[in-house]
Design a protein around this motif. Structure first.
Motif, PDB file in Angstrom:
ATOM      1  N   LYS A 263     -16.959  -7.474 -10.382  1.00 20.78           N
ATOM      2  CA  LYS A 263     -16.613  -7.458 -11.562  1.00 20.78           C
ATOM      3  C   LYS A 263     -16.138  -6.165 -12.320  1.00 20.78           C
ATOM      4  CE  LYS A 263     -19.093 -11.893 -12.535  1.00 20.78           C
ATOM      5  NZ  LYS A 263     -19.634 -11.923 -11.090  1.00 20.78           N
ATOM      6  N   ILE A 264     -15.650  -6.256 -13.625  1.00 21.27           N
ATOM      7  CA  ILE A 264     -15.241  -4.838 -14.136  1.00 21.27           C
ATOM      8  C   ILE A 264     -15.751  -4.957 -15.522  1.00 21.27           C
ATOM      9  CG2 ILE A 264     -13.280  -4.006 -15.145  1.00 21.27           C
ATOM     10  CD1 ILE A 264     -11.446  -5.567 -13.375  1.00 21.27           C
TER      11      ILE A 264
ATOM     12  N   PHE B 177     -17.854 -18.820 -35.845  1.00 18.88           N
ATOM     13  CA  PHE B 177     -16.753 -17.849 -35.620  1.00 18.88           C
ATOM     14  C   PHE B 177     -17.277 -16.399 -34.791  1.00 18.88           C
ATOM     15  CE2 PHE B 177     -14.907 -13.844 -37.171  1.00 18.88           C
ATOM     16  CZ  PHE B 177     -13.862 -14.033 -37.190  1.00 18.88           C
ATOM     17  N   VAL B 178     -18.533 -16.094 -35.075  1.00 14.80           N
ATOM     18  CA  VAL B 178     -18.929 -15.003 -34.321  1.00 14.80           C
ATOM     19  C   VAL B 178     -19.465 -15.199 -33.036  1.00 14.80           C
ATOM     20  CG1 VAL B 178     -21.028 -13.412 -34.045  1.00 14.80           C
ATOM     21  CG2 VAL B 178     -19.877 -13.633 -36.387  1.00 14.80           C
ATOM     22  N   ASP B 179     -19.804 -16.442 -32.878  1.00 13.96           N
ATOM     23  CA  ASP B 179     -20.081 -17.008 -31.212  1.00 13.96           C
ATOM     24  C   ASP B 179     -18.815 -17.109 -30.704  1.00 13.96           C
ATOM     25  OD1 ASP B 179     -22.838 -17.621 -31.508  1.00 13.96           O
ATOM     26  OD2 ASP B 179     -22.429 -19.782 -31.968  1.00 13.96           O
ATOM     27  N   GLU B 180     -17.761 -17.496 -31.052  1.00 14.62           N
ATOM     28  CA  GLU B 180     -16.510 -17.657 -30.681  1.00 14.62           C
ATOM     29  C   GLU B 180     -15.781 -16.239 -30.064  1.00 14.62           C
ATOM     30  OE1 GLU B 180     -13.704 -20.317 -28.925  1.00 14.62           O
ATOM     31  OE2 GLU B 180     -15.803 -20.537 -29.677  1.00 14.62           O
ATOM     32  N   LEU B 181     -16.097 -15.184 -31.237  1.00 16.39           N
ATOM     33  CA  LEU B 181     -15.678 -13.652 -30.826  1.00 16.39           C
ATOM     34  C   LEU B 181     -16.344 -13.151 -29.561  1.00 16.39           C
ATOM     35  CD1 LEU B 181     -15.615 -12.149 -34.092  1.00 16.39           C
ATOM     36  CD2 LEU B 181     -13.732 -12.855 -32.819  1.00 16.39           C
ATOM     37  N   LEU B 182     -17.558 -13.495 -29.463  1.00 12.24           N
ATOM     38  CA  LEU B 182     -18.435 -12.911 -28.435  1.00 12.24           C
ATOM     39  C   LEU B 182     -18.209 -13.606 -27.119  1.00 12.24           C
ATOM     40  CD1 LEU B 182     -21.707 -12.521 -30.407  1.00 12.24           C
ATOM     41  CD2 LEU B 182     -20.206 -10.722 -29.929  1.00 12.24           C
ATOM     42  N   ARG B 183     -17.851 -14.834 -27.117  1.00 16.44           N
ATOM     43  CA  ARG B 183     -17.539 -15.725 -25.815  1.00 16.44           C
ATOM     44  C   ARG B 183     -16.176 -15.345 -25.523  1.00 16.44           C
ATOM     45  NH1 ARG B 183     -15.158 -20.358 -24.449  1.00 16.44           N
ATOM     46  NH2 ARG B 183     -14.375 -20.694 -26.797  1.00 16.44           N
ATOM     47  N   CYS B 184     -15.494 -14.684 -25.946  1.00 14.27           N
ATOM     48  CA  CYS B 184     -14.101 -14.153 -25.832  1.00 14.27           C
ATOM     49  C   CYS B 184     -14.014 -12.876 -25.741  1.00 14.27           C
ATOM     50  CB  CYS B 184     -12.975 -14.491 -26.664  1.00 14.27           C
ATOM     51  SG  CYS B 184     -12.606 -16.143 -26.850  1.00 14.27           S
TER      52      CYS B 184
ATOM     53  N   LEU C 291     -15.963  -8.315 -17.126  1.00 16.89           N
ATOM     54  CA  LEU C 291     -14.692  -9.455 -16.743  1.00 16.89           C
ATOM     55  C   LEU C 291     -14.858  -9.841 -15.425  1.00 16.89           C
ATOM     56  CD1 LEU C 291     -11.538  -7.243 -18.159  1.00 16.89           C
ATOM     57  CD2 LEU C 291     -12.481  -9.643 -18.971  1.00 16.89           C
ATOM     58  N   ASP C 292     -14.614 -11.064 -15.157  1.00 19.88           N
ATOM     59  CA  ASP C 292     -14.593 -11.483 -13.866  1.00 19.88           C
ATOM     60  C   ASP C 292     -13.318 -12.028 -13.291  1.00 19.88           C
ATOM     61  OD1 ASP C 292     -15.397 -13.274 -11.719  1.00 19.88           O
ATOM     62  OD2 ASP C 292     -16.504 -14.749 -12.633  1.00 19.88           O
ATOM     63  N   PRO C 293     -12.830 -11.291 -12.251  1.00 19.95           N
ATOM     64  CA  PRO C 293     -11.405 -11.623 -11.935  1.00 19.95           C
ATOM     65  C   PRO C 293     -11.537 -12.891 -10.942  1.00 19.95           C
ATOM     66  CG  PRO C 293     -12.223  -9.483 -11.299  1.00 19.95           C
ATOM     67  CD  PRO C 293     -13.336 -10.144 -11.887  1.00 19.95           C
ATOM     68  N   GLN C 294     -12.483 -13.448 -10.781  1.00 17.97           N
ATOM     69  CA  GLN C 294     -12.731 -14.757 -10.079  1.00 17.97           C
ATOM     70  C   GLN C 294     -13.239 -15.962 -10.970  1.00 17.97           C
ATOM     71  OE1 GLN C 294     -15.085 -13.537  -6.746  1.00 17.97           O
ATOM     72  NE2 GLN C 294     -13.329 -13.484  -5.377  1.00 17.97           N
ATOM     73  N   SER C 295     -12.866 -15.873 -12.162  1.00 17.39           N
ATOM     74  CA  SER C 295     -13.392 -16.879 -13.226  1.00 17.39           C
ATOM     75  C   SER C 295     -12.860 -18.118 -13.048  1.00 17.39           C
ATOM     76  CB  SER C 295     -13.244 -16.343 -14.423  1.00 17.39           C
ATOM     77  OG  SER C 295     -11.976 -15.818 -14.939  1.00 17.39           O
TER      78      SER C 295
ATOM     79  N   ALA D 195     -12.973 -15.719 -18.339  1.00 13.59           N
ATOM     80  CA  ALA D 195     -12.955 -14.419 -17.613  1.00 13.59           C
ATOM     81  C   ALA D 195     -13.956 -13.651 -18.000  1.00 13.59           C
ATOM     82  CB  ALA D 195     -11.831 -14.054 -17.716  1.00 13.59           C
ATOM     83  N   ILE D 196     -14.814 -13.929 -19.175  1.00 11.45           N
ATOM     84  CA  ILE D 196     -15.684 -12.967 -19.896  1.00 11.45           C
ATOM     85  C   ILE D 196     -17.098 -13.470 -19.388  1.00 11.45           C
ATOM     86  CG2 ILE D 196     -16.862 -12.173 -21.944  1.00 11.45           C
ATOM     87  CD1 ILE D 196     -13.774 -11.580 -21.425  1.00 11.45           C
ATOM     88  N   ALA D 197     -17.614 -12.799 -18.270  1.00 11.43           N
ATOM     89  CA  ALA D 197     -18.991 -13.142 -17.734  1.00 11.43           C
ATOM     90  C   ALA D 197     -20.025 -12.709 -18.640  1.00 11.43           C
ATOM     91  CB  ALA D 197     -19.172 -12.487 -16.305  1.00 11.43           C
TER      92      ALA D 197
END
Length: 450
Positions: A79-80, A133-140, A398-402, A431-433
Protein backbone atom coordinates in the motif's frame (compact mmCIF):
# COMPACT_ATOMS: atom_id res chain seq x y z
CA UNK A 1 18.19 12.38 3.98
CA UNK A 2 19.48 13.38 7.40
CA UNK A 3 18.84 10.50 9.79
CA UNK A 4 17.25 11.68 13.05
CA UNK A 5 18.32 10.66 16.53
CA UNK A 6 15.18 8.94 17.75
CA UNK A 7 16.53 8.66 21.31
CA UNK A 8 15.75 12.37 21.80
CA UNK A 9 12.02 11.76 21.25
CA UNK A 10 9.36 10.66 23.72
CA UNK A 11 9.59 6.95 23.09
CA UNK A 12 6.21 6.28 24.68
CA UNK A 13 4.55 8.13 21.77
CA UNK A 14 6.58 6.63 18.91
CA UNK A 15 4.74 4.90 16.07
CA UNK A 16 6.14 3.50 12.83
CA UNK A 17 4.43 2.48 9.59
CA UNK A 18 6.02 0.53 6.73
CA UNK A 19 4.68 0.99 3.19
CA UNK A 20 5.53 2.82 0.02
CA UNK A 21 5.85 6.49 1.02
CA UNK A 22 4.93 9.47 -1.18
CA UNK A 23 4.91 13.17 -0.38
CA UNK A 24 5.73 16.46 -2.10
CA UNK A 25 8.11 19.34 -1.48
CA UNK A 26 7.20 21.41 -4.57
CA UNK A 27 4.78 21.63 -7.49
CA UNK A 28 5.65 18.98 -10.12
CA UNK A 29 4.52 21.39 -12.85
CA UNK A 30 7.39 23.71 -12.03
CA UNK A 31 10.07 21.57 -10.37
CA UNK A 32 11.72 18.37 -11.60
CA UNK A 33 12.57 17.19 -8.07
CA UNK A 34 9.17 17.89 -6.52
CA UNK A 35 8.44 14.71 -4.58
CA UNK A 36 9.92 11.93 -2.48
CA UNK A 37 9.01 8.34 -3.27
CA UNK A 38 10.25 5.41 -1.25
CA UNK A 39 8.98 2.13 -2.64
CA UNK A 40 9.89 0.45 0.64
CA UNK A 41 9.52 3.28 3.10
CA UNK A 42 8.97 4.04 6.75
CA UNK A 43 6.97 6.81 8.41
CA UNK A 44 7.87 7.49 12.04
CA UNK A 45 5.51 9.49 14.26
CA UNK A 46 6.22 10.98 17.68
CA UNK A 47 3.59 12.74 19.79
CA UNK A 48 1.26 13.09 16.81
CA UNK A 49 3.86 14.70 14.54
CA UNK A 50 6.20 13.47 11.83
CA UNK A 51 9.60 12.44 13.18
CA UNK A 52 10.93 11.01 9.92
CA UNK A 53 9.85 9.67 6.54
CA UNK A 54 12.21 7.83 4.23
CA UNK A 55 13.84 4.56 3.27
CA UNK A 56 12.83 1.60 5.42
CA UNK A 57 16.26 -0.03 5.65
CA UNK A 58 17.96 3.17 6.74
CA UNK A 59 15.33 4.37 9.20
CA UNK A 60 14.63 0.98 10.75
CA UNK A 61 18.34 0.52 11.41
CA UNK A 62 18.47 3.92 13.10
CA UNK A 63 15.45 3.01 15.22
CA UNK A 64 17.19 -0.15 16.44
CA UNK A 65 20.35 1.71 17.44
CA UNK A 66 18.53 4.67 19.01
CA UNK A 67 15.88 2.92 21.10
CA UNK A 68 16.30 0.83 24.22
CA UNK A 69 13.37 -1.40 23.29
CA UNK A 70 12.24 -2.63 19.89
CA UNK A 71 9.46 -0.55 18.32
CA UNK A 72 6.62 -2.48 16.72
CA UNK A 73 6.23 -1.46 13.09
CA UNK A 74 2.76 -1.47 11.51
CA UNK A 75 3.18 -3.28 8.19
CA UNK A 76 1.28 -1.82 5.24
CA UNK A 77 3.50 -3.21 2.49
CA UNK A 78 1.71 -3.27 -0.87
CA UNK A 79 0.00 0.00 0.00
CA UNK A 80 0.95 3.69 -0.21
CA UNK A 81 1.18 6.08 2.73
CA UNK A 82 0.82 9.73 1.82
CA UNK A 83 -0.44 12.93 3.51
CA UNK A 84 -4.18 13.20 4.03
CA UNK A 85 -6.16 14.98 1.35
CA UNK A 86 -7.02 18.66 1.74
CA UNK A 87 -10.45 19.69 0.41
CA UNK A 88 -10.30 23.47 0.05
CA UNK A 89 -14.01 24.13 -0.53
CA UNK A 90 -17.02 22.17 0.71
CA UNK A 91 -20.46 22.88 2.23
CA UNK A 92 -21.30 20.56 5.11
CA UNK A 93 -24.98 21.67 5.31
CA UNK A 94 -25.47 20.52 1.70
CA UNK A 95 -24.66 16.89 2.50
CA UNK A 96 -28.31 15.84 2.39
CA UNK A 97 -29.02 17.55 -0.95
CA UNK A 98 -26.06 16.21 -2.93
CA UNK A 99 -27.12 15.12 -6.44
CA UNK A 100 -30.17 17.38 -6.64
CA UNK A 101 -31.29 18.22 -10.21
CA UNK A 102 -31.49 21.80 -11.49
CA UNK A 103 -30.82 23.59 -14.79
CA UNK A 104 -28.12 25.85 -13.33
CA UNK A 105 -26.48 27.40 -10.29
CA UNK A 106 -29.01 30.09 -9.39
CA UNK A 107 -32.18 27.93 -9.63
CA UNK A 108 -30.31 25.16 -7.76
CA UNK A 109 -29.66 27.59 -4.90
CA UNK A 110 -33.29 28.67 -4.77
CA UNK A 111 -34.89 25.22 -4.98
CA UNK A 112 -32.53 23.10 -2.90
CA UNK A 113 -29.74 24.94 -1.14
CA UNK A 114 -31.58 27.62 0.78
CA UNK A 115 -34.41 25.36 2.04
CA UNK A 116 -31.85 22.75 3.13
CA UNK A 117 -29.75 25.30 5.00
CA UNK A 118 -32.83 26.60 6.82
CA UNK A 119 -32.88 23.45 8.94
CA UNK A 120 -29.58 24.34 10.61
CA UNK A 121 -31.18 26.56 13.20
CA UNK A 122 -31.86 23.26 14.99
CA UNK A 123 -28.75 22.25 17.02
CA UNK A 124 -29.67 18.54 16.94
CA UNK A 125 -30.01 18.53 13.15
CA UNK A 126 -26.76 20.46 12.70
CA UNK A 127 -24.91 18.01 14.96
CA UNK A 128 -26.32 14.99 13.16
CA UNK A 129 -25.27 16.27 9.73
CA UNK A 130 -21.85 17.38 11.01
CA UNK A 131 -21.20 13.90 12.40
CA UNK A 132 -22.11 12.19 9.12
CA UNK A 133 -20.19 14.77 7.09
CA UNK A 134 -16.96 14.29 9.05
CA UNK A 135 -17.35 10.51 8.85
CA UNK A 136 -17.63 10.82 5.09
CA UNK A 137 -14.56 13.04 4.80
CA UNK A 138 -12.44 10.61 6.77
CA UNK A 139 -13.79 7.61 4.85
CA UNK A 140 -12.57 9.33 1.67
CA UNK A 141 -9.15 10.18 3.12
CA UNK A 142 -9.76 13.91 3.64
CA UNK A 143 -8.11 15.09 6.87
CA UNK A 144 -8.48 18.86 6.36
CA UNK A 145 -11.35 20.76 4.76
CA UNK A 146 -12.29 24.42 4.33
CA UNK A 147 -15.97 24.35 5.16
CA UNK A 148 -18.98 26.59 4.66
CA UNK A 149 -21.52 26.35 7.49
CA UNK A 150 -24.81 28.31 7.30
CA UNK A 151 -25.88 31.78 8.33
CA UNK A 152 -26.88 30.40 11.74
CA UNK A 153 -24.06 30.38 14.34
CA UNK A 154 -25.45 27.09 15.69
CA UNK A 155 -24.20 25.38 12.53
CA UNK A 156 -20.64 26.58 13.17
CA UNK A 157 -20.65 25.40 16.76
CA UNK A 158 -21.96 22.00 15.66
CA UNK A 159 -19.26 21.55 13.05
CA UNK A 160 -16.34 22.64 15.21
CA UNK A 161 -17.59 20.58 18.15
CA UNK A 162 -17.54 17.48 15.94
CA UNK A 163 -14.12 18.29 14.49
CA UNK A 164 -12.61 19.13 17.87
CA UNK A 165 -13.83 15.85 19.35
CA UNK A 166 -11.77 14.00 16.72
CA UNK A 167 -8.77 16.36 16.91
CA UNK A 168 -8.94 17.26 13.20
CA UNK A 169 -7.32 20.24 11.46
CA UNK A 170 -10.39 21.98 10.03
CA UNK A 171 -11.29 25.48 8.80
CA UNK A 172 -14.89 26.73 8.82
CA UNK A 173 -17.06 29.80 9.16
CA UNK A 174 -20.55 31.24 9.41
CA UNK A 175 -22.04 32.27 6.08
CA UNK A 176 -22.88 35.98 5.85
CA UNK A 177 -25.64 37.18 3.53
CA UNK A 178 -28.05 40.04 4.02
CA UNK A 179 -29.75 40.42 0.62
CA UNK A 180 -30.94 38.46 -2.43
CA UNK A 181 -31.75 35.43 -0.32
CA UNK A 182 -34.79 34.18 1.62
CA UNK A 183 -35.73 36.11 4.75
CA UNK A 184 -35.20 33.00 6.88
CA UNK A 185 -31.48 32.98 5.97
CA UNK A 186 -30.70 36.68 6.16
CA UNK A 187 -28.47 38.32 8.70
CA UNK A 188 -27.60 42.04 8.73
CA UNK A 189 -24.41 43.81 7.78
CA UNK A 190 -23.48 44.59 11.37
CA UNK A 191 -25.08 41.49 12.90
CA UNK A 192 -23.31 39.11 10.53
CA UNK A 193 -19.95 40.64 11.33
CA UNK A 194 -20.61 40.64 15.07
CA UNK A 195 -21.60 36.96 15.04
CA UNK A 196 -18.55 36.12 12.90
CA UNK A 197 -16.20 37.91 15.28
CA UNK A 198 -17.73 36.17 18.29
CA UNK A 199 -17.28 32.80 16.57
CA UNK A 200 -13.71 33.41 15.50
CA UNK A 201 -12.80 34.46 19.04
CA UNK A 202 -14.35 31.23 20.29
CA UNK A 203 -12.92 28.78 17.75
CA UNK A 204 -9.87 30.16 15.90
CA UNK A 205 -6.71 28.37 17.04
CA UNK A 206 -8.68 26.38 19.60
CA UNK A 207 -6.80 23.12 19.34
CA UNK A 208 -6.63 22.37 15.61
CA UNK A 209 -9.64 24.49 14.64
CA UNK A 210 -9.28 27.55 12.39
CA UNK A 211 -11.87 30.16 11.48
CA UNK A 212 -12.82 31.59 8.07
CA UNK A 213 -14.72 34.83 7.49
CA UNK A 214 -17.39 33.65 5.03
CA UNK A 215 -19.47 36.01 2.90
CA UNK A 216 -21.38 33.60 0.67
CA UNK A 217 -20.71 35.51 -2.55
CA UNK A 218 -20.90 39.13 -3.63
CA UNK A 219 -24.56 39.12 -4.75
CA UNK A 220 -25.83 38.15 -1.29
CA UNK A 221 -23.91 40.82 0.63
CA UNK A 222 -24.53 44.54 0.41
CA UNK A 223 -21.67 47.00 0.09
CA UNK A 224 -21.69 47.62 3.83
CA UNK A 225 -21.41 43.93 4.69
CA UNK A 226 -18.54 43.45 2.24
CA UNK A 227 -16.81 46.52 3.64
CA UNK A 228 -17.16 45.20 7.19
CA UNK A 229 -15.95 41.74 6.12
CA UNK A 230 -12.80 43.28 4.67
CA UNK A 231 -12.26 45.29 7.84
CA UNK A 232 -12.69 42.19 9.98
CA UNK A 233 -10.15 40.35 7.83
CA UNK A 234 -7.70 43.23 8.26
CA UNK A 235 -8.20 43.17 12.02
CA UNK A 236 -7.45 39.42 12.19
CA UNK A 237 -4.79 38.71 9.53
CA UNK A 238 -4.22 35.13 10.70
CA UNK A 239 -7.92 34.30 10.20
CA UNK A 240 -9.06 32.87 6.87
CA UNK A 241 -11.51 34.32 4.36
CA UNK A 242 -13.54 32.19 1.94
CA UNK A 243 -16.15 32.91 -0.69
CA UNK A 244 -17.20 32.15 -4.28
CA UNK A 245 -16.13 33.96 -7.45
CA UNK A 246 -16.87 33.82 -11.17
CA UNK A 247 -18.46 30.38 -11.11
CA UNK A 248 -21.18 30.81 -13.71
CA UNK A 249 -21.84 33.28 -16.55
CA UNK A 250 -25.32 34.18 -15.25
CA UNK A 251 -23.80 34.87 -11.84
CA UNK A 252 -21.05 37.04 -13.38
CA UNK A 253 -23.68 39.08 -15.23
CA UNK A 254 -25.66 39.45 -12.00
CA UNK A 255 -22.59 40.76 -10.17
CA UNK A 256 -22.00 43.27 -12.98
CA UNK A 257 -25.53 44.60 -12.57
CA UNK A 258 -25.17 44.85 -8.79
CA UNK A 259 -21.69 46.43 -8.83
CA UNK A 260 -21.58 48.46 -12.09
CA UNK A 261 -18.48 50.42 -11.03
CA UNK A 262 -16.35 47.30 -10.51
CA UNK A 263 -13.98 46.30 -13.29
CA UNK A 264 -14.75 42.61 -12.71
CA UNK A 265 -16.28 40.18 -10.23
CA UNK A 266 -12.92 39.78 -8.48
CA UNK A 267 -12.50 43.53 -8.40
CA UNK A 268 -15.55 43.73 -6.12
CA UNK A 269 -13.68 41.76 -3.47
CA UNK A 270 -10.44 43.64 -4.09
CA UNK A 271 -12.17 46.97 -3.52
CA UNK A 272 -13.05 45.85 0.01
CA UNK A 273 -9.61 44.52 0.92
CA UNK A 274 -10.58 40.87 0.63
CA UNK A 275 -7.71 39.74 -1.63
CA UNK A 276 -5.03 38.65 0.83
CA UNK A 277 -3.02 35.66 2.02
CA UNK A 278 -5.31 33.09 3.65
CA UNK A 279 -8.16 33.97 1.31
CA UNK A 280 -9.73 31.18 -0.76
CA UNK A 281 -11.90 31.79 -3.82
CA UNK A 282 -13.93 28.85 -5.06
CA UNK A 283 -14.37 28.18 -8.80
CA UNK A 284 -12.81 31.20 -10.60
CA UNK A 285 -13.85 29.80 -13.96
CA UNK A 286 -14.62 33.15 -15.59
CA UNK A 287 -11.61 35.29 -14.62
CA UNK A 288 -9.51 37.42 -16.92
CA UNK A 289 -5.73 37.85 -16.87
CA UNK A 290 -5.94 40.99 -14.73
CA UNK A 291 -7.90 39.08 -12.10
CA UNK A 292 -5.35 36.28 -12.06
CA UNK A 293 -2.40 38.67 -11.80
CA UNK A 294 -4.05 40.45 -8.89
CA UNK A 295 -4.71 37.16 -7.11
CA UNK A 296 -1.08 36.14 -7.54
CA UNK A 297 0.13 39.52 -6.25
CA UNK A 298 -1.97 39.20 -3.10
CA UNK A 299 -1.42 35.43 -2.65
CA UNK A 300 -5.16 34.87 -2.87
CA UNK A 301 -5.82 31.23 -3.71
CA UNK A 302 -8.16 29.44 -6.11
CA UNK A 303 -10.12 26.36 -5.13
CA UNK A 304 -10.75 24.31 -8.29
CA UNK A 305 -14.11 22.49 -8.14
CA UNK A 306 -14.35 20.28 -11.24
CA UNK A 307 -17.22 17.96 -10.28
CA UNK A 308 -19.41 20.92 -9.27
CA UNK A 309 -18.55 22.94 -12.38
CA UNK A 310 -19.47 20.01 -14.61
CA UNK A 311 -22.61 19.11 -12.65
CA UNK A 312 -24.00 22.67 -12.77
CA UNK A 313 -22.71 23.36 -16.28
CA UNK A 314 -20.69 26.33 -15.04
CA UNK A 315 -17.66 25.97 -17.29
CA UNK A 316 -14.14 24.57 -17.53
CA UNK A 317 -11.36 25.84 -15.28
CA UNK A 318 -8.38 27.28 -17.22
CA UNK A 319 -5.33 25.55 -15.74
CA UNK A 320 -2.94 27.05 -18.29
CA UNK A 321 -3.93 30.65 -17.56
CA UNK A 322 -3.85 30.12 -13.79
CA UNK A 323 -0.39 28.56 -13.97
CA UNK A 324 0.89 31.35 -16.21
CA UNK A 325 -0.15 33.88 -13.57
CA UNK A 326 1.26 31.69 -10.77
CA UNK A 327 -1.94 31.78 -8.71
CA UNK A 328 -1.93 29.37 -5.73
CA UNK A 329 -4.13 26.39 -6.66
CA UNK A 330 -5.86 23.58 -4.80
CA UNK A 331 -8.60 21.00 -5.43
CA UNK A 332 -12.04 20.77 -3.84
CA UNK A 333 -15.14 18.61 -3.93
CA UNK A 334 -17.66 21.46 -3.41
CA UNK A 335 -20.28 19.09 -2.02
CA UNK A 336 -23.25 19.46 -2.52
CA UNK A 337 -22.77 21.05 -5.96
CA UNK A 338 -19.96 18.55 -6.27
CA UNK A 339 -21.11 14.98 -6.63
CA UNK A 340 -18.56 13.07 -4.54
CA UNK A 341 -16.71 13.47 -1.24
CA UNK A 342 -13.79 11.56 -2.77
CA UNK A 343 -10.74 13.59 -3.75
CA UNK A 344 -9.74 10.71 -6.02
CA UNK A 345 -12.98 11.14 -7.94
CA UNK A 346 -12.34 14.89 -7.94
CA UNK A 347 -8.94 14.26 -9.56
CA UNK A 348 -10.68 12.11 -12.16
CA UNK A 349 -12.90 15.03 -13.18
CA UNK A 350 -10.08 17.58 -12.93
CA UNK A 351 -8.07 15.56 -15.42
CA UNK A 352 -10.95 15.58 -17.91
CA UNK A 353 -11.62 19.30 -17.41
CA UNK A 354 -7.96 20.00 -18.15
CA UNK A 355 -8.02 17.84 -21.29
CA UNK A 356 -11.10 19.67 -22.57
CA UNK A 357 -9.10 22.87 -22.18
CA UNK A 358 -6.14 21.40 -24.11
CA UNK A 359 -4.09 21.03 -20.92
CA UNK A 360 -2.57 17.79 -19.68
CA UNK A 361 -2.69 17.24 -15.92
CA UNK A 362 -0.28 14.50 -14.79
CA UNK A 363 -1.22 12.33 -11.84
CA UNK A 364 1.69 13.63 -9.79
CA UNK A 365 0.33 17.16 -10.21
CA UNK A 366 -3.15 16.08 -9.16
CA UNK A 367 -1.90 14.45 -5.98
CA UNK A 368 0.20 17.53 -5.26
CA UNK A 369 -2.84 19.80 -5.62
CA UNK A 370 -4.78 17.58 -3.21
CA UNK A 371 -2.04 17.65 -0.55
CA UNK A 372 0.81 20.16 -0.45
CA UNK A 373 -0.90 22.43 -2.99
CA UNK A 374 -3.83 22.75 -0.63
CA UNK A 375 -1.54 23.37 2.34
CA UNK A 376 0.36 26.09 0.47
CA UNK A 377 -2.86 27.74 -0.66
CA UNK A 378 -3.93 27.81 2.99
CA UNK A 379 -0.54 29.08 4.20
CA UNK A 380 -0.18 25.84 6.19
CA UNK A 381 2.94 24.32 4.64
CA UNK A 382 5.01 22.82 7.45
CA UNK A 383 1.86 22.17 9.45
CA UNK A 384 -0.01 19.81 7.08
CA UNK A 385 0.34 18.63 3.49
CA UNK A 386 3.60 16.69 3.54
CA UNK A 387 5.92 14.69 5.80
CA UNK A 388 8.31 17.48 6.73
CA UNK A 389 9.80 16.86 10.16
CA UNK A 390 7.49 18.35 12.77
CA UNK A 391 4.41 18.44 10.53
CA UNK A 392 1.17 17.15 12.00
CA UNK A 393 0.82 13.44 11.29
CA UNK A 394 -2.32 13.48 9.16
CA UNK A 395 -1.94 10.68 6.63
CA UNK A 396 -3.78 8.03 4.66
CA UNK A 397 -3.09 4.48 3.52
CA UNK A 398 -3.98 4.00 -0.15
CA UNK A 399 -4.72 0.50 -1.40
CA UNK A 400 -3.98 -0.06 -5.12
CA UNK A 401 -5.75 -3.43 -4.89
CA UNK A 402 -8.97 -2.15 -3.33
CA UNK A 403 -11.15 -3.24 -6.28
CA UNK A 404 -10.67 -6.03 -8.81
CA UNK A 405 -10.23 -3.54 -11.64
CA UNK A 406 -7.70 -1.40 -9.74
CA UNK A 407 -5.76 -4.50 -8.73
CA UNK A 408 -5.63 -5.77 -12.30
CA UNK A 409 -4.59 -2.37 -13.67
CA UNK A 410 -2.02 -1.46 -11.02
CA UNK A 411 -0.20 -4.79 -11.19
CA UNK A 412 0.57 -3.85 -14.81
CA UNK A 413 1.82 -0.31 -14.18
CA UNK A 414 5.44 0.43 -15.03
CA UNK A 415 6.02 3.76 -13.27
CA UNK A 416 4.87 5.80 -10.30
CA UNK A 417 2.99 8.12 -12.67
CA UNK A 418 1.01 5.18 -14.10
CA UNK A 419 0.24 3.86 -10.61
CA UNK A 420 -1.04 7.22 -9.37
CA UNK A 421 -2.96 7.83 -12.58
CA UNK A 422 -4.80 4.53 -12.14
CA UNK A 423 -5.67 5.46 -8.54
CA UNK A 424 -6.93 8.89 -9.61
CA UNK A 425 -9.02 7.64 -12.52
CA UNK A 426 -10.29 4.37 -11.05
CA UNK A 427 -10.16 4.98 -7.29
CA UNK A 428 -12.80 6.14 -4.82
CA UNK A 429 -13.49 5.77 -1.10
CA UNK A 430 -12.74 2.03 -1.29
CA UNK A 431 -9.10 2.83 -2.04
CA UNK A 432 -8.70 4.45 1.41
CA UNK A 433 -7.63 1.60 3.68
CA UNK A 434 -7.08 3.87 6.70
CA UNK A 435 -7.05 7.52 7.71
CA UNK A 436 -4.98 8.97 10.54
CA UNK A 437 -5.22 12.40 12.19
CA UNK A 438 -2.40 13.62 14.46
CA UNK A 439 -1.10 10.06 14.49
CA UNK A 440 -4.41 8.51 15.59
CA UNK A 441 -6.47 6.10 13.50
CA UNK A 442 -9.75 7.88 12.73
CA UNK A 443 -11.07 5.65 9.92
CA UNK A 444 -10.44 2.04 8.98
CA UNK A 445 -12.05 0.54 5.88
CA UNK A 446 -11.79 -2.91 7.42
CA UNK A 447 -13.58 -1.93 10.62
CA UNK A 448 -10.71 -1.87 13.10
CA UNK A 449 -11.63 -0.32 16.42
CA UNK A 450 -11.09 3.45 16.49
Amino acid sequence: MAVPNFSNLDQSTLQAYRASILHFNADPAHHADAYEWHEDGLLVIADGKVAAAGDYVQLSAQLKTSLQTELKIQDFRGKIIMPGFIDSHVHYPQTDMIASPAPGLLPWLEKYTFPTERKFSDPAHASDVAHFFVDELLRCGTTTAMVFCTVNPVSVDAFFTESEARNLRMIAGKVMMNRNCPDFLQDTAEGGIRESEDLLKKWHNRGRQLYAITPRFAPTSCNAQLQLAGELAAAYPDVYLQTHAAENTDEVAWVKSLFPDARSYMDVYDKYGMLRPRSMYAHCVWLDDSDRRRMAETQSAISICPTSNLFLGSGLFDFEAADAAQVPLSLATDVGGGTSFSMLQTMNEAYKVARMGNTYLPALRMFYLATLGGARSLQLEGTIGNFATGAEADFIVLDPQSTPLLARRTERTESLEELLFALALLGDDRAIAATYAAGKLVHSRDGARL
